[in-house]
Design an enzyme around this catalytic site. Structure first.
Site, PDB file in Angstrom:
ATOM      1  N   TYR A 100       0.853  -1.193   0.000  1.00 49.31           N
ATOM      2  CA  TYR A 100       0.000   0.000   0.000  1.00 49.31           C
ATOM      3  C   TYR A 100       0.883   1.236   0.000  1.00 49.31           C
ATOM      4  O   TYR A 100       1.849   1.321   0.760  1.00 49.31           O
ATOM      5  CB  TYR A 100      -0.894   0.009   1.255  1.00 49.31           C
ATOM      6  CG  TYR A 100      -1.674   1.295   1.415  1.00 49.31           C
ATOM      7  CD1 TYR A 100      -2.940   1.415   0.856  1.00 49.31           C
ATOM      8  CD2 TYR A 100      -1.137   2.390   2.089  1.00 49.31           C
ATOM      9  CE1 TYR A 100      -3.657   2.605   0.976  1.00 49.31           C
ATOM     10  CE2 TYR A 100      -1.842   3.578   2.210  1.00 49.31           C
ATOM     11  CZ  TYR A 100      -3.104   3.674   1.646  1.00 49.31           C
ATOM     12  OH  TYR A 100      -3.805   4.845   1.752  1.00 49.31           O
ATOM     13  N   GLU A 183      -2.976   7.548  -4.381  1.00 45.83           N
ATOM     14  CA  GLU A 183      -2.932   6.264  -3.689  1.00 45.83           C
ATOM     15  C   GLU A 183      -2.730   5.136  -4.687  1.00 45.83           C
ATOM     16  O   GLU A 183      -3.359   5.133  -5.745  1.00 45.83           O
ATOM     17  CB  GLU A 183      -4.242   6.054  -2.923  1.00 45.83           C
ATOM     18  CG  GLU A 183      -4.267   4.786  -2.088  1.00 45.83           C
ATOM     19  CD  GLU A 183      -5.628   4.597  -1.421  1.00 45.83           C
ATOM     20  OE1 GLU A 183      -5.758   4.932  -0.237  1.00 45.83           O
ATOM     21  OE2 GLU A 183      -6.551   4.111  -2.100  1.00 45.83           O
TER      22      GLU A 183
END
Ligand code: GDP
Ligand code: MN
Length: 361
Positions: A100, A183
């Site tokens: 992530y 992201e």
């Protein structure tokens, strides 16, 4: 403004972040043209603006020969109520591990905040709350052109070194695109290297003009006209037209319509200091929507002068009923003008909205 995955990936690619090979399609049949480029298995990804797409059925895997059929299914589906109009079809990556990565703005320290987690993917929220130590953080002064190498090393820890340049490039994207959030979840490792398997990018609305981004993808002719006049304008499905000044007052008018069980046809904020001509444009624009039966004009006169507004409404000369609530500068002059021309002016927005709801029912 939140970009769709494929739009964000285009920007990532331009900054050297690897993404899977893919094409965007708007009809299942288009797939036939592209399948030979994408390998034996593909991932079909609904391009909808909803979180948790994968879990909501918006991501489907298919063998090449079943891909058209799977695309049809996905086009027929809604993802959390949102219809699927575009699908990103990508080669299916042989994923080894999911990480992530995100960059946001830390408002408290006025710096960028980089987050990196060793276990990314669809359960990142759970990981973050159960094992907060699994998420590493770094703040970076926005005057820095690159993320310093020592911070990159600290962020990735034992993860593969190839991730470091991706973090730095994502930082470039954020700075150059005026992003509030970038992201990559998951950022994946494969035998062929590191890839951004997913992409999310939110651009600061205040920077859209500088970035040359047009907010409304599928604008109607009326929406384009509203933009030319500098109105904030959104089309809705009801029959009560709405014109206000200031986003707050206009929203409050919509809320009241809802409260009295009416249906607004639009949101239109004429902005501050609207003069006679501007008001005429606004009234004609709203009156031009086919379903509009009545228009509520709810304006507060400050810099805006009520007499100018009244003249503007009269000039518009539309066939639908206009119910006006004006308060403030030159209110009495405005009231006289409206009354002389047979328009209804009420003292409070409640009365004006109630009258409009009654007029359509
Ligand atoms: P989201 O649910 O909107 O975040 O959609 P993502 O694009 O992140 O996809 C959800 C999940 O699907 C990912 O976490 C992966 O596990 C899986 N996935 C997406 N693309 C691929 C791929 O190319 N190969 C494989 N094996 N899995 C994928
Ligand atoms: Mn994702």
């Amino acid at each position: 403004m939140k970009l769709l995955e494929y739009e964000a990936k285009e920007m990532f690619v331009n900054h050297g972040i690897p993404v899977p090979d893919g094409v965007i399609i708007t009809e299942a049949e288009e797939m036939a043209l592209h399948l030979h480029k994408l390998g034996p298995e593909v991932v079909l990804k609904a391009q909808v603006d909803v979180g948790g797409r994968g879990k909501a059925g918006g991501i489907l895997m298919a063998k090449s020969e079943e891909a058209i059929e799977t695309a049809k299914q996905l086009f027929d589906a809604t993802i959390k109520g949102v219809p699927v109009e575009k699908i990103l079809v990508e080669e299916r990556l042989p994923i080894e591990h999911e990480y992530y990565l995100s960059i946001t703005i830390d408002r408290a320290s006025k710096q960028y905040l980089i987050l990196f987690a060793e276990t990314g993917g669809v359960d990142i929220e759970q990981t973050a709350s159960l094992r907060p130590d699994a998420v590493r953080k770094a703040v970076i002064n926005p005057l820095l052109v690159d993320v310093p190498p020592f911070l990159l090393r600290r962020l990735i820890g034992k993860a593969p070194k190839e991730i470091a340049p991706v973090i730095n490039r994502l930082y470039h994207v954020v700075c150059e695109k005026d992003a509030l959030l970038a992201e990559i979840n998951p950022l994946v490792t494969t035998p062929g290297g590191v890839f951004a398997a997913d992409a999310k990018l939110i651009i600061d609305d205040n920077a859209l003009a500088r970035q040359g981004i047009h907010v409304n993808r599928d604008q109607t002719e009326r929406e384009r006209e509203a933009e030319r006049h500098g109105f904030s304008y959104v089309e809705l499905a009801g029959s009560i037209g709405v014109i206000g000044n200031g986003a707050g007052l206009t929203m409050a008018t919509l809320d009241l319509i809802e409260h009295y069980q009416g249906n607004a046809a639009n949101f239109l904020d004429v902005g501050g200091g609207a003069g006679r001509e501007r008001v005429t444009h606004a009234v004609r624009l709203v009156a031009g929507m086919p379903d509009v039966q009545v228009i509520v004009v709810n304006l507060l006169g400050g810099i805006t002068r009520c007499d100018e507004v009244a003249e503007g409404i009269v000039d518009a000369g539309i066939s639908q009923k206009v119910i006006v609530r004006l308060a403030g500068t030159n209110e009495e002059v405005g009231r006289k003008i409206l009354q002389d021309h047979g328009y209804m002016m009420l003292d409070t927005m409640e009365e004006a909205v109630r009258a409009a709801v009654e007029a359509v029912s």
